[in-house]
Enzyme design. Structure first.
Site, short mmCIF file in Angstrom:
data_model
loop_
_atom_site.label_atom_id
_atom_site.label_comp_id
_atom_site.label_asym_id
_atom_site.label_seq_id
_atom_site.Cartn_x
_atom_site.Cartn_y
_atom_site.Cartn_z
N GLY A 76 5.06 21.42 8.35
CA GLY A 76 5.09 20.36 6.28
C GLY A 76 4.08 20.09 5.93
O GLY A 76 4.00 19.83 4.96
N THR A 77 2.40 21.03 7.15
CA THR A 77 1.02 20.56 6.03
C THR A 77 1.13 21.88 4.24
O THR A 77 0.72 21.35 3.86
CB THR A 77 0.17 20.76 7.01
OG1 THR A 77 0.16 20.24 8.27
CG2 THR A 77 -0.93 20.72 6.59
N ASN A 153 5.18 8.63 10.07
CA ASN A 153 4.78 9.39 11.46
C ASN A 153 4.50 8.47 12.41
O ASN A 153 4.52 8.58 14.00
CB ASN A 153 4.00 11.01 11.78
CG ASN A 153 3.50 10.48 10.19
OD1 ASN A 153 3.45 9.83 9.35
ND2 ASN A 153 1.68 10.33 11.01
N GLN A 181 9.73 13.32 9.17
CA GLN A 181 9.71 12.76 10.53
C GLN A 181 11.26 12.50 10.29
O GLN A 181 11.85 11.84 11.04
CB GLN A 181 8.88 11.46 10.54
CG GLN A 181 7.72 12.52 11.17
CD GLN A 181 7.39 12.88 12.40
OE1 GLN A 181 8.24 12.53 13.23
NE2 GLN A 181 6.56 13.55 13.07
N SER A 201 9.64 20.48 8.91
CA SER A 201 9.20 21.35 9.18
C SER A 201 10.15 21.33 11.06
O SER A 201 10.24 20.05 11.63
CB SER A 201 7.46 20.44 9.72
OG SER A 201 6.95 21.16 10.94
N HIS A 203 9.08 22.52 14.25
CA HIS A 203 8.98 21.69 15.04
C HIS A 203 9.12 20.33 15.67
O HIS A 203 9.11 19.62 17.16
CB HIS A 203 7.43 22.81 15.50
CG HIS A 203 6.01 21.73 14.76
ND1 HIS A 203 5.89 21.02 15.47
CD2 HIS A 203 6.11 22.02 13.40
CE1 HIS A 203 4.55 20.82 14.95
NE2 HIS A 203 4.85 21.08 13.96
N THR A 239 5.34 37.99 4.33
CA THR A 239 6.10 38.38 4.74
C THR A 239 6.48 37.31 5.44
O THR A 239 6.46 36.62 5.74
CB THR A 239 5.77 39.84 4.77
OG1 THR A 239 4.89 40.78 4.78
CG2 THR A 239 6.84 40.27 6.32
N CYS A 324 -3.20 15.01 14.02
CA CYS A 324 -3.72 16.10 12.86
C CYS A 324 -4.89 15.35 13.04
O CYS A 324 -5.76 15.51 12.96
CB CYS A 324 -3.93 16.15 11.33
SG CYS A 324 -2.21 16.88 11.50
N1 PLP Z 1 4.15 14.93 7.51
C1 PLP Z 1 4.44 14.49 8.83
C2 PLP Z 1 5.14 13.23 8.43
C3 PLP Z 1 4.22 14.67 9.46
O1 PLP Z 1 4.82 14.07 10.92
C4 PLP Z 1 3.27 16.10 10.21
C5 PLP Z 1 3.30 16.25 11.79
O2 PLP Z 1 2.68 15.75 12.20
C6 PLP Z 1 3.51 16.69 8.78
C7 PLP Z 1 3.70 16.27 7.72
C8 PLP Z 1 3.17 17.87 9.36
O3 PLP Z 1 3.33 19.27 9.92
P1 PLP Z 1 2.69 20.32 10.51
O4 PLP Z 1 2.96 20.32 11.63
O5 PLP Z 1 4.21 20.81 10.77
O6 PLP Z 1 2.02 21.06 9.82
#
Ligand code: PLP
Length: 379
Positions: A76-77, A153, A181, A201, A203, A239, A324
């Protein structure tokens, strides 16, 4: 006794079926999908098949001339950074909701430092963006990009994305949606939502860490942030991992058959139990439409850091907010944006369920929380 994992918004536990698929694909010992020989072509076919499956499961356009694109990323990041930095046009306005994940807000700060006109879309007290403010901000100045998440989130509050997209497009702005989310819990309708880009994302829905996607609408141009390869049309070179893509497609597939109404019932049981434990408990965003797996709660008598420490000692895995920001004692910008008093913000704890959470775990968690609250010094 085993710990109770209620931090599923940070990450979910990988599904054993996903592990089995990944182990099987890893056992095939595939070549690099970018290699020209037949083994490379075999890996490429597999990879493109997983990509197509993912596009279909995310409700993207996969037929005809105007097909959407799915860039595999590390999560996600990266997807959010790529969208913000790759879609915003220099010299224009960029609008970001005040409750976005740090991977959007920090990318916004980077753009602001590079002289983009970055503005914030405020939210109301239940954590929903103010559409009239979005409209006003769009009318004021030429805007190239609007970013509003699908579901928050920290609170689980769902945003009026369809209305926000319509407004943004009316003013000629692109629309990016962070669906991290949401995806894997509810049906994602990329084409129907009419968004220009969307982050996912893996995970967050019982798949492996280290893979995610940025979906791009057909024809949307993106400036790359990484260089040095031609993979994914040079938009996100490097890759590609067929093993992680297999895990991603399997996790997505499994999520489609999962009934989150059971999770919603468990969340209701949890919230009813929490409110019975202590008078004056506040559940943030409760009056707005919310995702079924998230509760954000403040106990009037207990500081968050002390609570989380005590919970950890009891084997209860909870968190303060965004993963984060965990480890930081900074008050949540999301709750502050909702206009909550500082004491409530300071006390807020996020409890997030997964599809593997059980009623027995909720009962045990409530007992542990009761023990923490009754054992805590009153303020
Ligand atoms: N965006 C939201 C709404 C999230 O909750 C998160 C992770 O907590 C992210 C982005 C970032 O995702 P990733 O952990 O896969 O980098």
């Amino acid at each position: 006794m085993s710990s109770i994992y209620l931090d599923n918004n940070a990450t979910t536990r990988i599904d054993p079926q996903v592990v089995a698929t990944m182990a099987e694909v890893a056992g095939w010992r595939l070549a690099n999908p970018a290699s020209q020989h037949r083994e490379g072509a075999k890996a490429r076919r597999l990879l493109e098949d997983y990509r197509l499956q993912l596009l279909e499961m995310l409700g993207a356009r996969t037929r005809g001339m105007a097909t959407d694109r799915l860039l595999l990323t590390s999560g996600g990041t990266e997807s959010n950074n790529l969208a913000l930095l790759g879609l915003a046009r220099p010299g224009t306005r960029v609008l970001i909701s005040s409750i976005e994940h740090p991977s959007i807000t920090a990318a916004g700060q980077y753009l602001a430092a590079a002289n983009y006109d970055v503005r914030t879309i405020p939210v109301d007290s239940s954590g929903v963006i103010k559409l009239n403010e979005l409209d006003r901000l769009l009318q004021e100045s030429e805007t190239s990009l609007v970013a509003v998440m699908m579901a928050n989130n920290e609170t689980g509050v769902i945003q009026p994305v369809a209305d926000a997209v319509a407004l943004s497009h009316r003013h000629g702005a692109r629309f990016h949606c962070d669906a991290v989310q949401w995806a894997g819990k509810r049906a994602t309708e990329f084409a129907t939502w009419d968004v220009d880009s969307l982050s996912v994302s893996c995970h967050k829905f019982h798949g492996p860490v280290g893979i995610g996607a940025l979906c791009l609408r057909h024809g949307v141009g993106l400036t790359p942030r990484l260089f040095g390869g031609f993979q994914q049309d040079g938009l996100r070179p490097g890759t590609e991992s067929v093993v992680l893509a297999a895990g991603f497609a399997t996790a997505m597939q499994l999520s489609l058959t999962c009934d989150y109404s059971e999770v919603a019932k468990l969340r209701e049981k949890l919230e009813t139990g929490l409110m019975a434990l202590s008078s004056g408990v506040q559940i943030h965003g409760r009056s707005a439409p919310r995702m079924p797996h998230t509760t954000n709660v403040s106990f009037p008598t207990m500081d968050r850091q002390a609570f989380l420490l005590a919970a950890d000692l009891q084997g209860l895995c909870l968190s303060a907010g965004s993963a984060c920001a965990s480890g930081s004692s900074e008050p949540s910008p999301v709750l502050l944006a909702m206009g909550l008093e500082r004491t409530w913000v300071q006390n807020a704890v996020r409890i997030s369920l997964g599809r593997d959470t059980t009623a027995e775990e909720i009962d045990r968690a409530l007992l542990k929380i009761d023990k923490i609250l009754t054992g805590s010094p009153k303020r």
